[in-house]
Scaffold this motif. Sequence first.
Motif, short mmCIF file in Angstrom:
data_model
loop_
_atom_site.label_atom_id
_atom_site.label_comp_id
_atom_site.label_asym_id
_atom_site.label_seq_id
_atom_site.Cartn_x
_atom_site.Cartn_y
_atom_site.Cartn_z
N UNK A 131 39.87 36.38 40.08
CA UNK A 131 38.40 36.49 40.09
C UNK A 131 37.84 35.83 41.35
N UNK A 132 38.44 34.70 41.71
CA UNK A 132 38.04 33.98 42.92
C UNK A 132 38.26 34.84 44.17
N UNK A 133 39.46 35.45 44.23
CA UNK A 133 39.78 36.31 45.38
C UNK A 133 38.73 37.40 45.52
N UNK A 134 38.37 37.98 44.37
CA UNK A 134 37.43 39.08 44.38
C UNK A 134 36.05 38.61 44.87
N UNK A 135 35.67 37.42 44.37
CA UNK A 135 34.33 36.88 44.69
C UNK A 135 34.22 36.56 46.17
N UNK A 136 35.32 36.17 46.79
CA UNK A 136 35.24 35.74 48.19
C UNK A 136 35.55 36.86 49.17
N UNK A 137 35.94 38.01 48.61
CA UNK A 137 36.31 39.11 49.49
C UNK A 137 35.10 39.69 50.21
#
Length: 410
Positions: free
Chosen positions: A404-410
Amino acid sequence: MIRSLILAACVPFLVTIPLIALTAADEISPTARKLHFSSIVVDTHDDTTQRLLVPGFDIGARHEDGGIDIPRMREGGLGGIFFSIWMSGTITGADAVKRSLDQIDAVREMVRTHSADLALCTTAEQVRRAHADGKIAVLMGVEGGHMIASDLSVLRTYAALGVRYMTLTHMLDNEWADSSTDKPVHNGLSDFGKEVVREMNRLGVIVDISHVSDKTFYDALAVSKAPVFASHSSCRALCNAPRNMTDQMIKDLAAKGGVIQINYHVGFLSQKFRDAEQANPELGKQMTAEVEKRCANNEACQLVELDKEVRGAVAAGKLPRVDWTEIIDHIDHAVKLVGADHVGLGSDFDGADPPYGMEDATHLPRITDALLKRGYSEADIRKILGGNTLRLMEQVEATARSLAQDHATR
Ligand SMILES: [Zn+2]
């Protein structure tokens, strides 16, 4: 849920056992008793959901058949239980989704109407809290990817309702994954099957590799970013059933942090039982025919009557008797291969045929007692009883958060 190969026609091989006179508590050492009842004991696969669908069945009452109800879970010190959402792989599409939602609702309603004893849990932390509050943690797993009807939105809906693992297949191949008990058609996981695994990682749903073909297992292991588990599988080196795990598979599962949850079904524990089943296919056909004659399509009736047939065949010497200590042999085999961090309990109660002496949840303290007698440390026994499952859940939850973090920071 298993289906005996000789009884594969349509009848789940559920066993109902008369209570035996001995209670487990009589034989357990005080040290084992203390250790057992201070541990969080988690069982990752029970088919009791099928019984919830029978009008009038009350999980709060003590039953003389089946393996699971609240009084017997209490007596056996069972602190967490995954209720299986299951139906045959022949049921697909919208019908499978409707039936899955009905079963999920039945589990949720069971918790709502027994909230003094049960707590619906979706995280390891919630399981620990339920245990501290004196409640039994109830979790859910979907047993068979056919139940999502090839639709990721259905998977997301199940997850939102509390489902925390999905077995990629049951006994038949589905639209995107091969089963260990069907002819391979996808060479493991299809591209969509790999997408399902990635979505499960994102949702924090454990990838369950029980029942799947060896190639599907390796595909799932390669694709999954989180550790995977076998919710109810035993060791193929001790009993050559195709849905048991080879030594190499157990090693590869453990190398990625996974857990093999040992299944108590006699046909997965004992080569002798399996050989006898296969040597006499007529016996299976006769028992199935007898049950169908008595029960027609009444599944609840089939469950009770088939058990009587199987136990009768054992009593008549047509099938060998299998004792509960063979569960310990499988635990010990897996621990010797990969250590105590990667082995747990997945009974298959109410969906399979348990061995003599492990007919229901009241007998679970025997496992703790036997492991102590085999020289296991208290710390290792706590892990096998449930600690490993909670650790794996935490890793799966952490993977979901990081995705979820990866997605949010992409
Ligand atoms: Zn099963």
